[in-house]
Design a protein around this motif. Structure first.
Motif, PDB file in Angstrom:
ATOM      1  N   ASN A 149      41.808  52.199  45.925  1.00 23.92           N
ATOM      2  CA  ASN A 149      43.040  52.043  45.386  1.00 23.92           C
ATOM      3  C   ASN A 149      43.702  50.805  46.112  1.00 23.92           C
ATOM      4  O   ASN A 149      44.162  51.066  46.961  1.00 23.92           O
ATOM      5  CB  ASN A 149      43.969  53.164  45.648  1.00 23.92           C
ATOM      6  N   GLU A 150      43.351  49.759  45.727  1.00 29.75           N
ATOM      7  CA  GLU A 150      43.640  48.364  46.254  1.00 29.75           C
ATOM      8  C   GLU A 150      45.355  48.232  46.295  1.00 29.75           C
ATOM      9  O   GLU A 150      45.857  47.596  47.191  1.00 29.75           O
ATOM     10  CB  GLU A 150      43.229  47.204  45.578  1.00 29.75           C
ATOM     11  N   ALA A 151      45.967  49.070  45.737  1.00 32.33           N
ATOM     12  CA  ALA A 151      47.351  48.973  45.774  1.00 32.33           C
ATOM     13  C   ALA A 151      47.898  49.706  47.002  1.00 32.33           C
ATOM     14  O   ALA A 151      49.259  49.469  47.161  1.00 32.33           O
ATOM     15  CB  ALA A 151      48.150  49.861  44.483  1.00 32.33           C
ATOM     16  N   LEU A 152      47.161  50.217  47.767  1.00 31.62           N
ATOM     17  CA  LEU A 152      47.562  50.794  49.163  1.00 31.62           C
ATOM     18  C   LEU A 152      47.329  49.740  50.146  1.00 31.62           C
ATOM     19  O   LEU A 152      47.758  50.069  51.411  1.00 31.62           O
ATOM     20  CB  LEU A 152      46.978  52.053  49.397  1.00 31.62           C
ATOM     21  N   LEU A 153      46.906  48.675  49.966  1.00 35.34           N
ATOM     22  CA  LEU A 153      46.415  47.756  51.136  1.00 35.34           C
ATOM     23  C   LEU A 153      47.043  46.408  50.933  1.00 35.34           C
ATOM     24  O   LEU A 153      47.067  45.768  49.895  1.00 35.34           O
ATOM     25  CB  LEU A 153      44.770  47.721  51.037  1.00 35.34           C
ATOM     26  N   ALA A 154      47.366  45.852  52.130  1.00 38.42           N
ATOM     27  CA  ALA A 154      47.867  44.313  52.209  1.00 38.42           C
ATOM     28  C   ALA A 154      46.905  43.716  53.000  1.00 38.42           C
ATOM     29  O   ALA A 154      46.894  44.164  54.297  1.00 38.42           O
ATOM     30  CB  ALA A 154      49.006  44.450  52.713  1.00 38.42           C
ATOM     31  N   ASP A 155      46.638  42.483  52.622  1.00 36.59           N
ATOM     32  CA  ASP A 155      45.953  41.644  53.623  1.00 36.59           C
ATOM     33  C   ASP A 155      46.978  40.492  54.181  1.00 36.59           C
ATOM     34  O   ASP A 155      48.105  40.657  54.113  1.00 36.59           O
ATOM     35  CB  ASP A 155      44.518  40.815  52.965  1.00 36.59           C
ATOM     36  N   VAL A 156      46.467  39.733  55.113  1.00 36.56           N
ATOM     37  CA  VAL A 156      47.279  38.542  55.611  1.00 36.56           C
ATOM     38  C   VAL A 156      48.082  37.737  54.476  1.00 36.56           C
ATOM     39  O   VAL A 156      49.184  37.338  54.827  1.00 36.56           O
ATOM     40  CB  VAL A 156      46.557  37.776  56.695  1.00 36.56           C
ATOM     41  N   GLY A 157      47.232  37.318  53.608  1.00 39.67           N
ATOM     42  CA  GLY A 157      47.969  36.679  52.456  1.00 39.67           C
ATOM     43  C   GLY A 157      49.176  37.269  51.916  1.00 39.67           C
ATOM     44  O   GLY A 157      50.122  36.686  51.592  1.00 39.67           O
ATOM     45  N   ARG A 158      48.802  38.782  51.523  1.00 34.07           N
ATOM     46  CA  ARG A 158      50.172  39.238  50.884  1.00 34.07           C
ATOM     47  C   ARG A 158      51.381  39.373  52.063  1.00 34.07           C
ATOM     48  O   ARG A 158      52.249  39.400  51.311  1.00 34.07           O
ATOM     49  CB  ARG A 158      49.697  40.878  50.596  1.00 34.07           C
ATOM     50  N   VAL A 159      51.033  39.580  53.210  1.00 35.98           N
ATOM     51  CA  VAL A 159      52.185  39.636  54.001  1.00 35.98           C
ATOM     52  C   VAL A 159      52.945  38.206  54.258  1.00 35.98           C
ATOM     53  O   VAL A 159      53.843  38.197  54.240  1.00 35.98           O
ATOM     54  CB  VAL A 159      51.571  40.146  55.528  1.00 35.98           C
ATOM     55  N   GLN A 160      52.028  37.108  54.418  1.00 34.51           N
ATOM     56  CA  GLN A 160      52.578  35.705  54.291  1.00 34.51           C
ATOM     57  C   GLN A 160      53.664  35.907  53.155  1.00 34.51           C
ATOM     58  O   GLN A 160      54.540  35.108  53.288  1.00 34.51           O
ATOM     59  CB  GLN A 160      51.553  34.679  54.357  1.00 34.51           C
ATOM     60  N   ALA A 161      52.946  36.112  51.847  1.00 34.00           N
ATOM     61  CA  ALA A 161      53.573  36.043  50.595  1.00 34.00           C
ATOM     62  C   ALA A 161      55.147  36.708  50.610  1.00 34.00           C
ATOM     63  O   ALA A 161      56.117  36.517  49.907  1.00 34.00           O
ATOM     64  CB  ALA A 161      52.959  36.242  49.374  1.00 34.00           C
ATOM     65  N   ALA A 162      54.895  37.960  51.432  1.00 29.76           N
ATOM     66  CA  ALA A 162      56.342  38.881  51.399  1.00 29.76           C
ATOM     67  C   ALA A 162      57.333  38.443  52.270  1.00 29.76           C
ATOM     68  O   ALA A 162      58.550  38.545  52.166  1.00 29.76           O
ATOM     69  CB  ALA A 162      55.745  40.155  51.972  1.00 29.76           C
ATOM     70  N   ILE A 163      57.196  37.278  53.133  1.00 29.23           N
ATOM     71  CA  ILE A 163      58.308  37.025  54.325  1.00 29.23           C
ATOM     72  C   ILE A 163      59.253  36.322  53.298  1.00 29.23           C
ATOM     73  O   ILE A 163      59.102  35.187  52.583  1.00 29.23           O
ATOM     74  CB  ILE A 163      57.597  36.130  55.324  1.00 29.23           C
TER      75      ILE A 163
END
Length: 283
Positions: A149-163
């Motif tokens: 279930n990839e919806a439960l995981l964040a990688d560094v790119g997703r974190v960068q985009a969330a800032i």
């Protein structure tokens, strides 16, 4: 259904078919202590999972201190431990849920929904007079099929985009001195991801007792329930009790940044903030 189970409820499951207890005791900085404690006594029938050997993969330049294990190999370990599609799993540790929640989350990530954390932990179990043993189990092997279930995981790119993004909230689960950057002793760089708020994971399990929904809701009441939440810690372990706590509190969109701070600072271009940021950003 709750992601927690009480010792009274868990005791009623002892010896039942298709129920597996999983001992995940581990002491950070003392990597052999959990296995030693398991050998000295555990819940009857409980299998043992080691944070380093079983729940983590090899460290590389990026990916953090406790990256995910190779999923095919881990699925085989789960099957060998008697965990199949219909198995109910009860995970426990003696560290306030901080290690057992990593197994809880990993099972959820692999699509296994029937997993709960023993709220009172091993000491609560033994102190209440429930049985313990040194006898090693002989689980009946099953086939574990991973449905990631990839919806439960964040990688560094997703974190960068969330800032700074509207509707996104970053939560740092580390102790306050690491979050603010005052304690420079543990990590390659001190501070936190810009915009992240601090919710120290231990506040969710005072005295080692993992609190239920009402207490967890109070911890996160300033965060909109429809927010996209990304939780991180130092290396993707002690963030998981916050992920579980948020699930208990009714937050439907929570991701774990597995690499966490140790991954974040491995990229020289990633920004770092220090000090306190008390209010969740909803820019």
């Amino acid at each position: 259904m709750s992601n927690l189970i009480s010792i009274r409820e868990a005791a009623a499951l002892l010896g039942k078919p298709n129920v597996v207890f999983a001992d995940v005791r581990f002491v950070l900085g003392q990597p052999d202590e959990g296995r030693r404690a398991y050998g000295e006594g555990h819940i009857p029938g409980a299998v043992f999972f080691d944070l380093n050997a079983d729940l983590s993969g090899p460290k590389e330049q990026h990916g953090g201190g406790h990256p995910l294990p190779p999923l095919d190999a881990f699925a085989r370990k789960l099957g060998a431990a008697g965990i199949g599609e219909e198995t109910e799993v009860v995970v426990y540790d003696d560290q306030g849920g901080s290690i057992a929640a990593r197994l809880w989350w990993t099972l959820k990530y692999l699509g296994h929904e029937r997993v709960r954390l023993l709220a009172e932990g091993y000491s609560g179990w033994s102190d209440a007079g429930h049985p313990v043993t040194r006898e090693l189990p002989a689980p009946v092997a099953r086939t574990f099929v991973a449905r990631v279930n990839e919806a439960l995981l964040a990688d560094v790119g997703r974190v960068q985009a969330a800032i700074g993004r509207e509707g996104a909230v970053l939560i740092d689960a580390r102790k306050p001195a690491h979050y603010t950057g005052e304690d420079t002793s543990k990590y390659a760089k001190a501070g936190h991801i810009p915009g992240a708020i601090n919710r120290f994971w231990e506040a969710g399990s005072p005295g080692g007792f993992f609190q239920g929904a009402a207490a967890q809701k109070a911890r996160f009441e300033d965060i909109p329930v429809d927010a996209e939440i990304i939780v991180y810690c130092g290396a993707g372990v002690t963030a998981t009790p916050n992920v579980l706590a948020l699930a208990e509190a009714g937050y439907p969109n929570v991701k774990l940044y597995v690499g966490s701070w140790s991954d974040w600072v491995s990229y020289g271009e990633n920004p770092i903030a220090t000090g306190n940021e008390e209010t969740p950003r909803q820019a």
